[in-house]
Design a protein around this motif. Sequence first.
Motif, short mmCIF file in Angstrom:
data_model
loop_
_atom_site.label_atom_id
_atom_site.label_comp_id
_atom_site.label_asym_id
_atom_site.label_seq_id
_atom_site.Cartn_x
_atom_site.Cartn_y
_atom_site.Cartn_z
N ASN A 49 0.83 -1.21 0.00
CA ASN A 49 0.00 0.00 0.00
C ASN A 49 0.87 1.26 0.00
O ASN A 49 0.59 2.22 -0.74
CB ASN A 49 -0.93 0.02 1.21
N THR A 64 1.43 4.36 -3.01
CA THR A 64 1.42 5.82 -2.82
C THR A 64 2.69 6.44 -3.41
O THR A 64 2.63 7.45 -4.12
CB THR A 64 1.29 6.17 -1.33
N ILE A 109 -4.46 1.41 -8.10
CA ILE A 109 -4.64 1.62 -6.66
C ILE A 109 -6.09 1.31 -6.26
O ILE A 109 -6.34 0.63 -5.26
CB ILE A 109 -4.24 3.06 -6.26
N GLN A 167 -7.30 -1.60 -3.71
CA GLN A 167 -8.09 -1.31 -2.51
C GLN A 167 -9.38 -2.11 -2.48
O GLN A 167 -9.86 -2.49 -1.41
CB GLN A 167 -8.39 0.18 -2.42
N GLU A 168 -9.94 -2.37 -3.65
CA GLU A 168 -11.17 -3.16 -3.74
C GLU A 168 -10.89 -4.66 -3.77
O GLU A 168 -11.82 -5.45 -3.89
CB GLU A 168 -11.97 -2.74 -5.00
N ARG A 169 -9.62 -5.04 -3.71
CA ARG A 169 -9.19 -6.46 -3.74
C ARG A 169 -9.64 -7.18 -5.01
O ARG A 169 -9.96 -8.36 -4.99
CB ARG A 169 -9.67 -7.22 -2.50
#
Length: 155
Positions: free
Chosen positions: A72, A76, A117, A121-123
């Motif tokens: 993660n 970024t 990204i 985040q939503e897998r």
Amino acid sequence: MSSPPAPAGRARVPAPANPADVPARTGPARVPAWIVWSLRATATLHLVTVLGQAVIAGMFVTGEVDLLAHHNLGATVTAVLVGLQLIAAITLWRPGRGPLWPLGVSLLQAALVNAQIVLGQERLVAPHIPLAMVIFGLAVSMTAWTWRGPRGAAA
């Protein structure tokens, strides 16, 4: 003694008396070296982070679940670096008077990294992995071009 007449349709241009009076032929304007180096640096760092993301992802899927936080953070950093690359590509184009297409590729990379990204985040792993390969290919291509393509004043 007079010179022979010029062929029909062509005006005779006398040779300059001093060869230093002949204007130098100039090629395309060179991009300032600092602009070239800023694009090289940002594209190279972006590629390094993309490669790092692949390594971390590979370790994550083999059972090192603690590396998800690192992945993660890497996302970024990758997004920030592609944003800086985008700024460098804008600078290459204007005011550097370089080509426009690196700006388009950088925009595409930025959009894909941000989509990546969101997918992460939503897998949504099924589109996340192939998109990572596209991002990797673009990052390699852009970085390779920066090291062999643009020529700066002192590059």
